[in-house]
Design a protein around this motif. Structure first.
Motif, PDB file in Angstrom:
ATOM      1  N   ALA A 116       0.841  -1.202   0.000  1.00  0.00           N
ATOM      2  CA  ALA A 116       0.000   0.000   0.000  1.00  0.00           C
ATOM      3  C   ALA A 116       0.877   1.254   0.000  1.00  0.00           C
ATOM      4  CB  ALA A 116      -0.922  -0.005   1.216  1.00  0.00           C
ATOM      5  N   LEU A 117       1.954   1.198   0.762  1.00  0.00           N
ATOM      6  CA  LEU A 117       2.864   2.354   0.783  1.00  0.00           C
ATOM      7  C   LEU A 117       3.525   2.539  -0.593  1.00  0.00           C
ATOM      8  CD1 LEU A 117       4.074   4.578   2.539  1.00  0.00           C
ATOM      9  CD2 LEU A 117       5.918   3.011   3.155  1.00  0.00           C
ATOM     10  N   VAL A 129      -5.228   5.080   1.054  1.00  0.00           N
ATOM     11  CA  VAL A 129      -5.644   4.702   2.405  1.00  0.00           C
ATOM     12  C   VAL A 129      -5.509   3.194   2.550  1.00  0.00           C
ATOM     13  CG1 VAL A 129      -7.507   4.684   4.104  1.00  0.00           C
ATOM     14  CG2 VAL A 129      -7.284   6.619   2.516  1.00  0.00           C
ATOM     15  N   PHE A 130      -4.787   2.766   3.573  1.00  0.00           N
ATOM     16  CA  PHE A 130      -4.640   1.338   3.851  1.00  0.00           C
ATOM     17  C   PHE A 130      -5.619   0.949   4.940  1.00  0.00           C
ATOM     18  CE2 PHE A 130      -2.467  -2.014   6.448  1.00  0.00           C
ATOM     19  CZ  PHE A 130      -2.643  -3.042   5.538  1.00  0.00           C
ATOM     20  N   LEU A 131      -6.400  -0.113   4.688  1.00  0.00           N
ATOM     21  CA  LEU A 131      -7.351  -0.602   5.679  1.00  0.00           C
ATOM     22  C   LEU A 131      -6.597  -1.529   6.637  1.00  0.00           C
ATOM     23  CD1 LEU A 131     -10.180  -0.961   6.822  1.00  0.00           C
ATOM     24  CD2 LEU A 131     -10.704  -2.523   4.945  1.00  0.00           C
ATOM     25  N   GLY A 132      -6.283  -1.010   7.804  1.00  0.00           N
ATOM     26  CA  GLY A 132      -5.437  -1.737   8.761  1.00  0.00           C
ATOM     27  C   GLY A 132      -6.256  -2.633   9.665  1.00  0.00           C
ATOM     28  N   ALA A 143       2.626  -0.960  11.711  1.00  0.00           N
ATOM     29  CA  ALA A 143       3.463  -0.024  12.471  1.00  0.00           C
ATOM     30  C   ALA A 143       4.762   0.270  11.724  1.00  0.00           C
ATOM     31  CB  ALA A 143       3.772  -0.600  13.858  1.00  0.00           C
ATOM     32  N   ALA A 144       5.401  -0.781  11.227  1.00  0.00           N
ATOM     33  CA  ALA A 144       6.660  -0.589  10.504  1.00  0.00           C
ATOM     34  C   ALA A 144       6.442   0.243   9.243  1.00  0.00           C
ATOM     35  CB  ALA A 144       7.262  -1.952  10.146  1.00  0.00           C
ATOM     36  N   THR A 145       5.292   0.058   8.624  1.00  0.00           N
ATOM     37  CA  THR A 145       4.997   0.797   7.394  1.00  0.00           C
ATOM     38  C   THR A 145       4.735   2.271   7.689  1.00  0.00           C
ATOM     39  OG1 THR A 145       4.112  -1.240   6.443  1.00  0.00           O
ATOM     40  CG2 THR A 145       3.511   0.826   5.352  1.00  0.00           C
ATOM     41  N   VAL A 146       4.053   2.540   8.788  1.00  0.00           N
ATOM     42  CA  VAL A 146       3.831   3.947   9.177  1.00  0.00           C
ATOM     43  C   VAL A 146       5.177   4.622   9.455  1.00  0.00           C
ATOM     44  CG1 VAL A 146       2.901   5.437  11.008  1.00  0.00           C
ATOM     45  CG2 VAL A 146       1.482   3.631  10.028  1.00  0.00           C
ATOM     46  N   PHE A 157      -0.099   8.919   2.194  1.00  0.00           N
ATOM     47  CA  PHE A 157      -0.431   7.606   2.745  1.00  0.00           C
ATOM     48  C   PHE A 157      -1.123   7.774   4.086  1.00  0.00           C
ATOM     49  CE2 PHE A 157       0.785   4.015   5.537  1.00  0.00           C
ATOM     50  CZ  PHE A 157       0.293   2.955   4.801  1.00  0.00           C
ATOM     51  N   SER A 158      -2.170   7.001   4.318  1.00  0.00           N
ATOM     52  CA  SER A 158      -2.801   6.996   5.640  1.00  0.00           C
ATOM     53  C   SER A 158      -3.409   5.624   5.911  1.00  0.00           C
ATOM     54  CB  SER A 158      -3.872   8.091   5.755  1.00  0.00           C
ATOM     55  OG  SER A 158      -4.902   7.873   4.816  1.00  0.00           O
ATOM     56  N   VAL A 159      -3.795   5.426   7.159  1.00  0.00           N
ATOM     57  CA  VAL A 159      -4.303   4.115   7.595  1.00  0.00           C
ATOM     58  C   VAL A 159      -5.660   4.292   8.270  1.00  0.00           C
ATOM     59  CG1 VAL A 159      -3.852   2.063   9.002  1.00  0.00           C
ATOM     60  CG2 VAL A 159      -1.928   3.334   8.023  1.00  0.00           C
ATOM     61  N   LEU A 160      -6.609   3.459   7.886  1.00  0.00           N
ATOM     62  CA  LEU A 160      -7.860   3.364   8.631  1.00  0.00           C
ATOM     63  C   LEU A 160      -7.634   2.292   9.703  1.00  0.00           C
ATOM     64  CD1 LEU A 160     -10.826   3.886   9.207  1.00  0.00           C
ATOM     65  CD2 LEU A 160     -11.423   2.440   7.263  1.00  0.00           C
ATOM     66  N   MET A 161      -7.446   2.740  10.927  1.00  0.00           N
ATOM     67  CA  MET A 161      -6.996   1.841  11.999  1.00  0.00           C
ATOM     68  C   MET A 161      -8.140   0.983  12.550  1.00  0.00           C
ATOM     69  SD  MET A 161      -3.739   2.033  12.665  1.00  0.00           S
ATOM     70  CE  MET A 161      -3.686   1.397  14.349  1.00  0.00           C
ATOM     71  N   CYS A 162      -8.061  -0.298  12.272  1.00  0.00           N
ATOM     72  CA  CYS A 162      -9.043  -1.247  12.810  1.00  0.00           C
ATOM     73  C   CYS A 162      -8.356  -2.399  13.548  1.00  0.00           C
ATOM     74  CB  CYS A 162      -9.892  -1.831  11.678  1.00  0.00           C
ATOM     75  SG  CYS A 162     -10.726  -0.626  10.650  1.00  0.00           S
ATOM     76  N   HIS A 163      -7.066  -2.258  13.832  1.00  0.00           N
ATOM     77  CA  HIS A 163      -6.340  -3.356  14.478  1.00  0.00           C
ATOM     78  C   HIS A 163      -6.901  -3.613  15.879  1.00  0.00           C
ATOM     79  CE1 HIS A 163      -3.379  -4.105  11.449  1.00  0.00           C
ATOM     80  NE2 HIS A 163      -3.044  -2.825  11.379  1.00  0.00           N
TER      81      HIS A 163
END
Lengths: 381, 87
Positions: A116-117, A129-132, A143-146, A157-163
């Motif tokens: 995604a990155l 946007v990455f669906l996390g 985390a490593a990708t951020v 780049f951004s993440v939709l945080m669902c972890h």
């Protein structure tokens, strides 16, 4: 392999006979659910040993409101949404990501957050946007990708945080206490990251045995045997039959990375509601990569399909066959709930392996024993 | 989705590596297992190695995956050349 499993199953039967009451164990991980079916173990278990599924399939526990947020993001003409393939068909209130893509949205299936990155690097003019989604096995990759995005200043780049975190959900289930559970089979590869010691509150505070096991049939039977032995002896300890892969302390590098990039957060789970400290948010230093903030998305409420009982399935309250939609209105080809979508969903496993579908399959006109199951299990991208 | 698959490290370059997953070549990140060297066996999840493991354990795991998933294990696991293992 089989010649080692047979004697272990015999031993399991003997210990279960000694217990002389019904023993109900929860396999927390969706991969275990499927492995129990695939290996044929389910039909070999003693009559008084019941295995119920837990909240361990990341697709199944993702709250509908997060699916809706992903769909809302994907519907923006400039956004490119990147997701693990498992999430494509999960229904939200307004359809699925797959449907959004069919209607023209840019939705890319990726095998890693880093892919995604890479998409963000290759498309500097488009927000990616990455669906996390995923538990502790998957979150360190995000985390490593951020960190990489921060280092390389990939600002689109951004993440939709669902972890989500496994142990808080197990503790929440025990606190509610309406499902009788004698012990837990702990997820093998989540445990690689968090370590066997992370489960101590379950044994120490809630007096439930918990055993870490891998996914091979021998591993699973050893895990069950260890659990039932503890039940028979009135013990509650964390044991690890997967010590060749899982240590007590887990992967310190991965855990440190999680601590550095994320902070624990209260997060909604399908059917379990909001569980304190069970999710992960980006730490203040990295909040500019939070898709909800960046796009000012308001997360709504869940409105699950009225017939869907996935929430009760993933908390061990009912078995798939007790859901009126199972195998009829809800099939792997045309699912209404996430447990029928995911390759590791309990309903998909039951459907694929013919459990509880007698007299139902085909009534909805869409179920096929092998074809539907293969599609459910394959998750091909 | 939490399944990790075994592979062998072929070459390392900083926190990147090339791994062999039953004949499929994958580019992975070794950020989470910084001490791996070529020849090590690892479990891969979502494009990252998450732990080292002994070769015997790795082979046993792969044998099981192949048995459980049939002759199409690579396809089911979503493995593609230079891609990553399915999360």
């Amino acid at each position: 392999m089989r010649d080692r499993v047979g004697p272990l199953v015999d031993e399991l039967r003997e210990v279960c006979r000694q217990v002389a009451r019904r023993v109900q164990l929860m396999e927390v991980c969706g991969t275990h659910t499927v492995a129990v079916f695939r290996s044929g173990l389910r039909s070999m278990l003693p009559e008084n040993l019941r295995l119920v599924s837990g909240p361990g399939c990341p697709v199944c526990v993702t709250a509908q409101r997060h699916i809706d947020a992903a769909i809302e993001l994907a519907s923006r003409s400039d956004v490119m949404l990147a997701t693990y393939g498992d999430m494509m068909r999960v229904p939200g209130r307004l359809g699925s990501l797959e449907r959004q893509r069919a209607q023209g949205a840019t939705v890319r299936v990726v095998n890693s957050a880093r892919t995604a990155l890479d998409l963000a690097r290759e498309n500097p003019d488009r927000p990616v946007v990455f669906l996390g989604v995923g538990f502790e096995t998957t979150a360190p990759a995000t985390a490593a990708t951020v960190l990489e995005a921060d280092r390389d200043k990939i600002e689109n780049f951004s993440v939709l945080m669902c972890h989500k975190l496994v142990v808080p959900a197990m503790l929440a289930l025990l606190k509610v206490g309406d499902v009788p559970l004698d012990g837990f089979l702990a997820p093998g590869h989540v445990s690689v990251i968090i370590g066997a010691a992370a489960y101590r509150p379950i044994a120490d505070e809630h007096r439930r045995p918990i055993v870490v096991a891998g996914f091979e049939p021998e591993q699973i039977v050893r895990g069950l045997l260890s659990l039932v032995r503890q039940v028979a002896e009135g013990r509650a300890a964390v044991e690890n039959v997967y010590a060749a892969v899982v240590t007590d302390d887990g992967n310190r590098v991965a855990l440190d990375l999680l601590d550095r990039v994320f902070v624990p957060a209260d997060t909604p789970w399908r059917a379990l509601g909001v569980i304190p400290g069970s999710g992960l948010e980006l730490a203040p230093k990295y909040q500019r990569f939070d898709a909800l903030r960046r796009f000012e998305i308001e997360v709504g409420e869940d409105e699950d399909h009225p017939q869907c009982r996935c929430g009760e399935v993933i908390t061990g309250r009912v078995e798939p066959a007790e859901c009126p939609a199972f195998g009829q209105r809800c099939t792997p080809i045309d699912p209404i709930g996430p447990c029928m979508v995911s390759s590791e969903g309990t309903c998909a496993a039951w459907y694929k392996y013919g459990q509880g579908v007698e007299g139902r399959r085909g009534q909805g006109g869409k179920g096929r024993r092998s074809g539907a199951g293969e599609q459910a299990a394959g998750g091909r991208r | 989705m939490c399944l990790a698959v075994p592979a062998k490290i072929i070459e390392c370059d900083g926190n990147q590596a090339v791994a062999d997953l039953q004949g499929n070549t994958l580019r992975i990140s070794t950020t989470l297992t910084p001490d791996v060297t070529p020849g090590d066996w690892v479990l891969i999840h979502a494009g990252f190695s998450i732990t080292k493991l002994a070769e015997a354990e790795a082979r046993q795991t792969w044998d099981y995956l192949r048995l459980a998933l049939g002759g199409d294990a690579e396809g089911v696991l979503g493995v593609e050349p230079d891609g990553g293992a399915s999360p």
